[in-house]
Write an enzyme that holds these catalytic residues in place. Structure first.
Site, short mmCIF file in Angstrom:
data_model
loop_
_atom_site.label_atom_id
_atom_site.label_comp_id
_atom_site.label_asym_id
_atom_site.label_seq_id
_atom_site.Cartn_x
_atom_site.Cartn_y
_atom_site.Cartn_z
N ASP A 67 0.99 -1.00 -0.44
CA ASP A 67 -0.01 -0.17 -0.38
C ASP A 67 0.77 1.12 0.16
O ASP A 67 1.60 1.21 0.85
CB ASP A 67 -0.93 -0.07 1.29
N GLU A 79 14.71 -15.27 0.54
CA GLU A 79 14.99 -16.53 1.82
C GLU A 79 13.84 -17.87 2.07
O GLU A 79 14.18 -18.69 2.42
CB GLU A 79 14.75 -15.45 3.08
C1 GLC Z 1 -4.42 3.19 -0.92
C2 GLC Z 1 -5.48 2.12 -0.12
C3 GLC Z 1 -6.22 2.94 -0.44
C4 GLC Z 1 -6.51 3.33 1.66
C5 GLC Z 1 -4.81 4.46 0.99
C6 GLC Z 1 -4.64 4.54 2.01
O1 GLC Z 1 -4.10 3.70 -1.48
O2 GLC Z 1 -5.67 1.41 -1.55
O3 GLC Z 1 -8.18 2.24 -0.30
O4 GLC Z 1 -7.35 4.09 1.25
O5 GLC Z 1 -3.54 3.27 0.72
O6 GLC Z 1 -3.99 3.84 3.58
#
Ligand code: GLC
Length: 575
Positions: free
Chosen positions: A235, A286
């Site tokens: 993310d 790993e």
């Molecule tokens: C990313 C995710 C989104 C989230 C953001 C904060 O863009 O896809 O859904 O709100 O990160 O974590």
């Protein structure tokens, strides 16, 4: 011998669940499965609810994996199901190594993984390293600890500006709207330092210059790798490292965006962020079993995106340039060429994606006539709402184009049913922090997150075992329920099944694209392996090439003509 080899755990992948070996791997997939895989994104809270609380859960997913097997996907990516107060639907984590009770337990996860692997489906999980929840133990410790303490150093705390420190440290705006800094009250009751949150105030950003943060995430990676996961979707992969001068920054557009400005924001695309993924790559190596990393990095060009998948970094990164292209032959041709060139140059596959849980579903988006900045969403008052028929025809044609391209493709749950964006959710149902932080000015992403329809005649279309779906499903989805579509050879679901089966049969994911010219400006035509693909992005029909057998068409052909908004897959007649 290098250090990471010393740390190797030979048996780690076989501890809990069977690994995918040659016998269980889907036919035609190579050891480096991520080069060509079709990966299906599950948004757990909206997939299937087995507990009856109106929110989807892990046992609900396990029970329905047969449907994804029948669809023919190679892997699933699970959006976050870890312990979380759900302020941002799970992208605000308090315990990275446990399952939130609304989704089930760690044993439920193991059962899901075992079932998926027994079907030959790989599983990647979402990792949220940019920020935690404000309820995370570390952040709670930071709040009670003193300024300058090691507890505060794990996050980004700074003194405010102005004589009393009453102004935020700089002018950065949260992606969800409003300031990116929140001031805390110190333990003694006095107004205190400010902490940075690129997203909601409940999502404080970690300080990735701290060794302890790096170590903690290595531990988290190993926890899931030991359990047998096949990889991670990372993310906000471009956001972990901030410009240490914290300069003021005003984005081009009014709203702060997820990135993609030609000159990156000082909190995105900092070169040191790549060190994090080089380190993670060593952790993955790993392990036996071909584990993969896929980055969510919103950047301004595919050349920049390719920086995330250099040989010692991630395996894949989302191709958001492709997602953001209009349904326009020339634009698509450009982005396909750029992508294949840029990713091939670093030895990585291109990925392709049209929808996810953050953007307006492509069955609606591809027919919008007005502006629609990413993350803004659309509401009942959106000017120029498309007619659904056009949207669906374009979505089917666009997906048929995408799934014929070499590389790896992502499908977002529900697009195989042709679901449209639910732009008409009642205000009181909305839950996206964007909606609240902008006082309703931006609708946010709830419209693409509405729970799936499984059965036309069941209560709540079979999504929940007795609860009230966490977002209301529109009545118009009855005709799109999976059970109705299963029985209909012309349905969007049947089209997806056929596309995935032909894609695998002809090994399109590992093929090579060769453009075939001579058609009109509105047409894309190319070969990949022994398949010829023609996508008509215009509104008028074009002649079907002669001497070919039609393998599939995204909508009904008009005799020897390919109608507008239609993609066909063909094969040359032998001889
Ligand atoms: C990313 C995710 C989104 C989230 C953001 C904060 O863009 O896809 O859904 O709100 O990160 O974590």
């Amino acid at each position: 011998m290098t250090v990471h080899q010393d740390l190797r755990r030979p048996d780690a992948s076989t501890d809990a669940v069977p690994d995918l070996d040659e016998t269980t791997r889907r036919p035609g997939t190579t050891a480096e499965w991520w080069r060509s895989a079709v990966i299906y994104q599950i948004y757990p809270r909206s997939f299937s609810d087995s507990s009856g609380d109106g929110i989807g859960d892990l046992p609900g997913i396990t029970a329905r994996l047969g449907a994804l097997d029948a669809l023919g996907v190679d892997a699933i990516w699970l959006s976050p199901f870890m312990t979380s107060p759900q302020k941002d639907a799970g992208y605000d984590v308090t315990d990275y190594c446990d399952v939130d009770p609304i989704f089930g337990t760690l044993s439920d996860f193991d059962a899901l993984l075992a079932r998926a692997h027994s079907l030959g489906i790989r599983v990647i999980v979402d990792l949220v390293p940019n920020h935690s929840s404000d309820q995370h133990e570390w952040f709670q410790q930071a709040l009670t600890a003193a300024p300058g303490s090691p507890e505060r150093a794990r996050y980004i705390f700074r003194e405010g500006k102005g004589p009393e420190g009453q102004e935020p440290p700089n002018n950065w705006q949260s992606i969800f709207g409003g300031p990116a800094w929140t001031r805390i009250t110190e333990a003694d009751g006095t107004p205190g330092q400010w902490y940075l949150h690129l997203f909601d105030s409940s999502q404080p950003d970690f300080d990735w210059s701290q060794e302890e943060v790096k170590q903690e995430f290595r531990r988290i990676l190993r926890f899931w790798l030991d359990r047998g996961v096949d990889g991670f979707r990372v993310d906000v992969a471009h956001g972990l490292v901030k410009d240490q001068d914290f300069p003021d920054y005003t984005p081009d557009a009014d709203a702060a965006s997820m990135g993609g400005e030609a000159t990156p924001a000082p909190y995105f695309e900092q070169s040191a962020v790549h060190e994090v993924y080089r380190d993670w790559r060593l952790v993955l190596e790993e392990y036996a079993g071909d584990r993969a990393l896929c980055g969510e990095a919103w950047v301004s060009s595919v050349e920049k995106a390719a920086l995330w998948v250099r040989p010692d970094e991630m395996h894949q990164t989302f191709n958001f340039q492709y997602l953001e292209a209009s349904w326009d032959a020339q634009q698509l041709r450009g982005v396909i060429n750029d992508s294949l060139r840029a990713f091939t140059a670093v030895g990585a596959p291109s990925t392709w994606v049209l929808s996810n849980h953050d953007v307006v579903r492509h069955a609606t988006r591809l027919a919008l006539t007005g502006e629609n900045p990413q993350g803004t969403g659309i509401g009942p008052d959106y000017p120029g709402l498309p007619d659904r028929e056009t949207g669906l025809a374009r979505a089917r044609a666009a997906t048929a184009l995408m799934l014929a391209l070499p590389g790896s493709a992502y499908i977002y749950q529900g697009e195989e049913l042709g679901l449209d964006e639910v732009h008409d959710l009642p205000d009181e149902a909305r839950q996206d922090p964007t909606w609240f932080r902008t006082a309703g000015e931006r609708y946010g992403r709830d419209g693409c997150r509405v729970p799936l329809p499984w059965a036309a005649d069941a209560d709540d279309f079979g999504f929940t075992a007795g609860g009230t779906p966490w977002l209301p499903q529109p009545e118009r989805w009855r005709g799109l329920a999976r059970d109705v579509q299963q029985a209909d050879p012309d349905s969007t679901l049947s089209l997806y099944r056929r596309m995935l089966s032909l894609r695998s049969e002809h090994d399109l994911g590992l093929g090579e694209l060769n453009w075939l010219g001579g058609r009109s400006e509105q047409v894309l035509m190319f070969s990949n392996q022994d398949v010829v693909v023609l996508a008509n992005t215009g509104t008028s029909s074009v002649p079907l090439p002669t001497g070919h057998e039609v393998l599939l068409a995204s909508s009904a052909l008009e005799g020897d003509e390919v109608p507008g908004d239609c993609t066909v897959w063909l094969r040359r007649h032998a001889g």
